[in-house]
Write a protein that holds these residues in place. Structure first.
Motif, PDB file in Angstrom:
ATOM      1  N   LEU A  51       0.865  -1.179   0.000  1.00 51.88           N
ATOM      2  CA  LEU A  51       0.000   0.000   0.000  1.00 51.88           C
ATOM      3  C   LEU A  51       0.897   1.223   0.000  1.00 51.88           C
ATOM      4  N   ARG A  55      -2.430   8.842  -1.569  1.00 54.32           N
ATOM      5  CA  ARG A  55      -3.844   8.600  -1.289  1.00 54.32           C
ATOM      6  C   ARG A  55      -4.680   9.511  -2.187  1.00 54.32           C
ATOM      7  N   ARG A 215      -6.238   4.360  -1.193  1.00 54.61           N
ATOM      8  CA  ARG A 215      -5.028   3.602  -1.546  1.00 54.61           C
ATOM      9  C   ARG A 215      -5.329   2.733  -2.762  1.00 54.61           C
ATOM     10  N   LEU A 217      -5.178  -0.153  -5.581  1.00 52.97           N
ATOM     11  CA  LEU A 217      -4.828  -1.547  -5.820  1.00 52.97           C
ATOM     12  C   LEU A 217      -5.411  -1.951  -7.172  1.00 52.97           C
ATOM     13  N   VAL A 229      -6.154  -5.679   3.876  1.00 52.03           N
ATOM     14  CA  VAL A 229      -6.072  -4.276   3.473  1.00 52.03           C
ATOM     15  C   VAL A 229      -7.082  -3.443   4.258  1.00 52.03           C
ATOM     16  N   VAL A 233      -5.770  -0.232   6.490  1.00 55.95           N
ATOM     17  CA  VAL A 233      -6.085   1.180   6.256  1.00 55.95           C
ATOM     18  C   VAL A 233      -6.791   1.799   7.465  1.00 55.95           C
ATOM     19  N   ARG A 241       3.825   3.911   4.038  1.00 53.94           N
ATOM     20  CA  ARG A 241       3.894   2.828   3.056  1.00 53.94           C
ATOM     21  C   ARG A 241       3.756   1.527   3.834  1.00 53.94           C
TER      22      ARG A 241
END
Length: 596
Positions: A51, A55, A215, A217, A229, A233, A241
């Motif tokens: 991640l 953002r 974030r 993906l 995830v 978050v 990171r």
């Protein structure tokens, strides 16, 4: 469509209007083998996910479809394409995520079809029906039914023509007049393009791409990754990171204990009973036993005999489909096959979306691990029928011409599902991926024996003779004692133009071994057949069925339809349609035919 038109005419008008906008190309014994006691298989793989600290601020407009609680701490914004197979897979994983974390996650959707007709930001056109599907999503959202159409279109994302999509809208209860108007409206296409532009501004270039609290993906991430995830978050500083090493589960395996070996359900012909487990054959008798290894490698004839020895019969396609989906299917297109229509009910025995570790459907073809009936406790219908997806492809059909394979095997992967159906497998064929289960109940009415005597799989071909383009006759008297391929074709048939040269190549290769190929032309005007043959000479005999008399005697509803007949004159196999992907299959079919 204008008022006063029939429903069929309205469908045609809506399809043509949408296509014009988009330029679309139109009892239970004691188990002999105990199941493992573990409730979950050991992790087989670890996946690393990064991640990045960046953002993105993704806007959520008034027309953005949303699902999940408004106060959820995590928002996942999707940029997807309904024709994208990886998006379909991600949809199933997100569905499982929201089941597991109902209070934690909200999902938002943006259209990013991979087709330049409605997305100015794609570098390569990939999905020819993606724009139509995206427009249907916009129109469904107008009526508050986006997520219902989302599920149905993903479940049937190999069939997304304008007509198919309208059928799905009808199934989901949308007001069709408003839906048709919306599909024609330029504003609908503009909305799709606007969604795609939002994605492009955020750097989206392919699907699926998604943002978890900003974030980024990509890809059809597994459920375990999505859960990790979501946790990360919420726990980590948004500017950090984050590296995640996520353990992925293998097949979920466990002991189901003692459960009934049969389940009674409502079916298309009344109540019927289906075996809860794939058959374990003992002394020629099919038994439904949890914890046993299903018997594999039997032909349809062997499976049918084992069911009869148990006082049962093989399941019909529609019965098997009823048990898998939990709903009685309809043959909407009237072709006698139920699995090629939009699925009613569940798409998988355990729910609407595929989940890789619930069943044995993601192994390698040469995997030596045993397949045990019932030791996948999540691979079960709510009614208690196990392993209808994965494990073994299952023989169905009450007669040889109705034989087919349902469900998918241990290596079918994403194609394993309730709607999986292989119809062109000869009933005397067998390999280690094939099994079966039995049913009991009222037999469906089937008058095909009377309608097509000598023209179905399993029948002995009856005598026939027809004229050839050059004069004279040709028929079964010329074929006696020889294996032959008989294909019905027409001059106007595009797939026929591909299949005929492929059959010609097989004929040239095997004619010295006795093979004969016969082309049965069904054009009403014999001059069209003669003109075709001048442009494309064929090395094998051609006969003219201008009255379609021979075609009518065979169970042939379309062209090309091809029959594969043994040297003894028995119809072993029937294939319908043709595309270039089937070229290698023809060689396989012929190799087996020549052995008979």
């Amino acid at each position: 469509a204008p008022e006063g038109l029939s429903e069929e005419a309205r469908a045609e008008a809506a399809a043509e209007a949408a296509a014009a906008i988009l330029k679309e190309e139109p009892a239970t014994p004691t188990p002999p083998t105990p199941t493992p006691a573990a409730t979950d298989a050991a992790p087989v793989e670890t996946k690393r996910v990064m991640l990045q600290p960046a953002r993105a601020e993704v806007p959520l407009g008034p027309k953005t479809p949303l699902k999940g609680p408004k106060d959820a701490p995590v928002t996942i914004v999707l940029f997807e394409d309904f024709q994208c197979p990886f998006c379909r897979k991600l949809a199933g994983n997100l569905h499982a995520l929201m089941d597991a974390r109902p209070a934690d996650v909200r999902v938002a959707w943006y259209h990013f079809p991979m087709l330049s007709d409605c997305n100015d930001h794609v570098k390569k056109d990939m999905h020819p029906q993606a724009c139509l599907a995206a427009m249907a999503g916009v129109c469904a959202e107008e009526q508050g039914k986006f997520w219902e159409m989302h599920d149905t279109m993903f479940s049937n994302n190999a069939r997304l023509s304008a007509r198919d999509i309208r059928k799905y809208a009808q199934l989901e209860g949308l007001a069709l007049g408003a839906f048709d108007t919306c599909m024609r409206a330029p504003e609908t296409l503009a909305q799709v393009k606007a969604d795609a532009s939002v994605g492009a501004e955020l750097g989206v270039g392919g699907t699926p791409t998604f943002f978890v609290n900003g974030r980024r993906l990509a890809g059809a991430q597994p459920v375990e990754v999505l859960e990790a995830v979501v946790d990360a978050v919420q726990q980590k500083d948004q500017q950090e990171r984050v590296r995640l090493d996520v353990a992925l589960r293998g097949e979920i395996i466990g002991d189901i204990g003692q459960v009934p070996g049969e389940v009674t359900l409502d079916g298309p012909y009344g109540r019927f009973t289906i075996d809860a487990f794939e058959a374990h054959v003992v002394d020629g008798v099919a038994k439904s036993i949890p914890g046993a290894e299903p018997t594999r490698g039997l032909s349809w004839y062997d499976a049918s005999a084992a069911c009869e020895a148990a006082g049962k019969r093989l399941c019909s396609e529609e019965e098997w489909l009823s048990a898998c989906t939990g709903a009685i299917p309809n043959d909407l297109d009237g072709d006698g096959i139920y699995s090629d229509d939009p699925i009613q009910g569940r798409r998988h025995p355990y729910g609407d979306y595929p989940l890789e570790n619930y069943c044995a459907s993601s192994r390698e073809k040469d995997d030596a691990r045993p397949l045990i009936a019932g030791n996948h406790p999540k691979c079960v219908t709510p009614e208690g029928v196990y392993d209808m997806e994965g494990n073994l492809k299952e023989w169905i059909g009450l007669a040889p011409d109705r034989a087919g394979l349902k469900g998918g095997s241990y290596f079918s992967r994403n194609s394993a599902r309730c709607g999986y159906f292989k119809k062109d497998v000869p009933p005397d064929g067998a390999d280690d991926s094939m099994g079966f289960r039995c049913c009991r109940g009222k037999d469906p009415v089937d008058d095909s024996a009377e309608r097509y005597p000598g023209g179905k799989v399993g029948d002995a071909v009856q005598a026939w003779s027809l004229p050839t383009p050059r004069g004279g006759d040709f028929g079964t008297a010329d074929l006696k004692g020889k294996p032959f391929i008989m294909t019905f074709w027409a001059s106007w048939c595009g797939p026929c133009r591909k299949e005929l040269p492929a059959l010609a190549a097989l004929y040239e290769k095997y004619k010295d071994q006795g093979l004969v190929v016969v082309g049965v032309n069904v054009d009403r005007d014999r001059n069209k057949a003669k003109g075709f043959l001048r442009d494309m000479p064929l090395p094998f005999p051609v006969v003219l069925d201008t009255e379609n008399e021979l075609m009518g005697r065979f169970d042939a509803q379309s062209v090309p339809t091809t029959f594969w007949v043994t040297a003894d004159g028995d119809i072993r196999q029937k294939t319908e349609g043709y595309d270039d992907r089937k070229k290698d299959d023809l060689e396989t079919y012929l190799t087996e035919l020549m052995r008979r």
